[in-house]
Design a protein around this motif. Structure first.
Motif, PDB file in Angstrom:
ATOM      1  N   GLY A  31       2.468   8.880  -6.627  1.00  0.00           N
ATOM      2  CA  GLY A  31       2.513  10.271  -6.208  1.00  0.00           C
ATOM      3  C   GLY A  31       1.515  10.669  -5.148  1.00  0.00           C
ATOM      4  N   ILE A  32       0.677   9.733  -4.692  1.00  0.00           N
ATOM      5  CA  ILE A  32      -0.315  10.076  -3.671  1.00  0.00           C
ATOM      6  C   ILE A  32       0.380  10.383  -2.342  1.00  0.00           C
ATOM      7  N   GLY A  33       1.520   9.718  -2.104  1.00  0.00           N
ATOM      8  CA  GLY A  33       2.254   9.956  -0.871  1.00  0.00           C
ATOM      9  C   GLY A  33       2.667  11.410  -0.723  1.00  0.00           C
TER      10      GLY A  33
ATOM     11  N   LYS B 247      11.527  -0.164  -9.542  1.00  0.00           N
ATOM     12  CA  LYS B 247      10.847   0.315  -8.338  1.00  0.00           C
ATOM     13  C   LYS B 247       9.795  -0.691  -7.872  1.00  0.00           C
ATOM     14  N   VAL B 248       9.119  -1.310  -8.827  1.00  0.00           N
ATOM     15  CA  VAL B 248       8.135  -2.339  -8.477  1.00  0.00           C
ATOM     16  C   VAL B 248       8.830  -3.524  -7.804  1.00  0.00           C
ATOM     17  N   ILE B 249       9.973  -3.901  -8.340  1.00  0.00           N
ATOM     18  CA  ILE B 249      10.749  -5.005  -7.752  1.00  0.00           C
ATOM     19  C   ILE B 249      11.173  -4.647  -6.330  1.00  0.00           C
ATOM     20  N   TYR B 250      11.622  -3.412  -6.132  1.00  0.00           N
ATOM     21  CA  TYR B 250      12.006  -2.961  -4.789  1.00  0.00           C
ATOM     22  C   TYR B 250      10.816  -3.092  -3.830  1.00  0.00           C
ATOM     23  N   GLY B 251       9.659  -2.645  -4.294  1.00  0.00           N
ATOM     24  CA  GLY B 251       8.468  -2.685  -3.449  1.00  0.00           C
ATOM     25  C   GLY B 251       8.070  -4.104  -3.091  1.00  0.00           C
ATOM     26  N   LEU B 252       8.096  -4.998  -4.094  1.00  0.00           N
ATOM     27  CA  LEU B 252       7.742  -6.398  -3.838  1.00  0.00           C
ATOM     28  C   LEU B 252       8.740  -7.026  -2.866  1.00  0.00           C
TER      29      LEU B 252
ATOM     30  N   LYS C 220       4.550   6.990  10.300  1.00  0.00           N
ATOM     31  CA  LYS C 220       6.008   6.875  10.196  1.00  0.00           C
ATOM     32  C   LYS C 220       6.388   6.014   9.005  1.00  0.00           C
ATOM     33  N   ALA C 221       5.576   5.000   8.720  1.00  0.00           N
ATOM     34  CA  ALA C 221       5.819   4.178   7.533  1.00  0.00           C
ATOM     35  C   ALA C 221       5.598   5.010   6.277  1.00  0.00           C
ATOM     36  N   THR C 222       4.594   5.880   6.324  1.00  0.00           N
ATOM     37  CA  THR C 222       4.333   6.774   5.191  1.00  0.00           C
ATOM     38  C   THR C 222       5.547   7.639   4.897  1.00  0.00           C
ATOM     39  N   LEU C 223       6.091   8.253   5.948  1.00  0.00           N
ATOM     40  CA  LEU C 223       7.254   9.123   5.771  1.00  0.00           C
ATOM     41  C   LEU C 223       8.479   8.332   5.331  1.00  0.00           C
ATOM     42  N   PHE C 224       8.617   7.112   5.851  1.00  0.00           N
ATOM     43  CA  PHE C 224       9.763   6.278   5.478  1.00  0.00           C
ATOM     44  C   PHE C 224       9.776   5.991   3.987  1.00  0.00           C
ATOM     45  N   PHE C 225       8.639   5.580   3.447  1.00  0.00           N
ATOM     46  CA  PHE C 225       8.596   5.232   2.033  1.00  0.00           C
ATOM     47  C   PHE C 225       8.657   6.468   1.144  1.00  0.00           C
TER      48      PHE C 225
ATOM     49  N   LEU D 242       0.840  -1.202   0.000  1.00  0.00           N
ATOM     50  CA  LEU D 242       0.000   0.000   0.000  1.00  0.00           C
ATOM     51  C   LEU D 242       0.875   1.252   0.000  1.00  0.00           C
ATOM     52  N   HIS D 243       1.864   1.273   0.886  1.00  0.00           N
ATOM     53  CA  HIS D 243       2.781   2.422   0.947  1.00  0.00           C
ATOM     54  C   HIS D 243       3.578   2.567  -0.360  1.00  0.00           C
ATOM     55  N   VAL D 244       4.022   1.434  -0.890  1.00  0.00           N
ATOM     56  CA  VAL D 244       4.792   1.455  -2.135  1.00  0.00           C
ATOM     57  C   VAL D 244       3.942   2.000  -3.275  1.00  0.00           C
ATOM     58  N   THR D 245       2.692   1.565  -3.341  1.00  0.00           N
ATOM     59  CA  THR D 245       1.801   1.980  -4.424  1.00  0.00           C
ATOM     60  C   THR D 245       1.576   3.479  -4.435  1.00  0.00           C
ATOM     61  N   TYR D 246       1.223   4.061  -3.262  1.00  0.00           N
ATOM     62  CA  TYR D 246       0.959   5.508  -3.298  1.00  0.00           C
ATOM     63  C   TYR D 246       2.243   6.320  -3.440  1.00  0.00           C
TER      64      TYR D 246
END
Length: 215
Positions: free
Chosen positions: A61-63, A151-156, A129-134, A53-57
């Motif tokens: 750019g939603i983050g 980036k997708v590979i990193y997220g997975l 804090k997870a939001t800010l981390f990602f 979820l964090h990776v996706t936004y």
């Protein structure tokens, strides 16, 4: 560009982040002590999925929108704090089992897998804090020239590594050698986790209030 140097940096940063005590650690420890290995593993899988979820936004750019919209970020913080307070009050009210039979009955009252899974998912998903981390990871560590597929590979990887870390923690906490001790004294760990969750919730609320007042 080279894939491996950047990946190794991300893996190292992520390892330190996931291993540090926080709400995720607290919820897995509570489920492991209170309900056993199966519930803790489901909670771990929920935490791992929430990473996506964090990776996706962060990718879409939603983050950035969340971080640059004060009221939205504050709402996320308050929701996270309220959820942690809800978990904390349940943990703090844990009572010592009166007899061995009571222990056996309590162990039969293991929550459904989806409930433990959703607890892990919500705990991580609402963690500001997870939001800010990602956001920091994708804005600073990961180069703007990095292909989207990388980036997708990193997220997975981070989602899988997180789930595996907490699953390993679940196995260690429910090892047969400590099982008897946890069954008899586990309510103290539960109460300790309640205190930790309560402290984390208060910290979130205080940081939210501080940022609102500019202090």
């Amino acid at each position: 560009m080279s894939f491996w140097p950047e990946f190794l940096i991300i893996a190292t940063v992520h390892l330190f982040a996931v291993a540090s005590p926080g709400p995720d650690f607290a919820i897995v420890l509570r489920y492991a002590v209170r309900f056993g290995r199966r519930a803790a593993i489901f909670a771990s899988l929920g935490i791992g999925l929430a990473i996506l979820l964090h990776v996706t936004y962060s990718l879409v750019g939603i983050g950035v929108l969340i971080k640059t919209t004060p009221w939205l970020f504050q709402l996320l913080t308050v929701l996270a704090a309220c959820y942690l307070l809800y978990l904390a009050q349940g943990a703090l009210r844990t009572k010592a089992p009166a007899t061995a039979d009571a222990i056996a009955v309590e162990q039969q009252a293991i929550p459904a897998g989806w409930k433990a899974f959703s607890a892990g998912f919500i705990t991580n998903g609402l963690n500001p804090k997870a939001t800010l981390f990602f956001l920091s990871l994708f804005a600073v560590v990961i180069s703007a020239e990095t292909p989207f597929s990388y980036k997708v590979i990193y997220g997975l990887y981070m989602a899988l590594a997180t789930a595996m870390w907490f699953c390993l923690l679940s196995f260690l906490l429910t090892n047969s050698k400590v099982r008897g001790f946890l069954l008899l004294k586990g309510y103290w760990f539960d109460r300790l986790m309640g205190v930790l969750l309560f402290a984390l919730a208060i910290q979130l609320l205080l940081s939210s209030f501080s940022s609102q007042t500019g202090g």
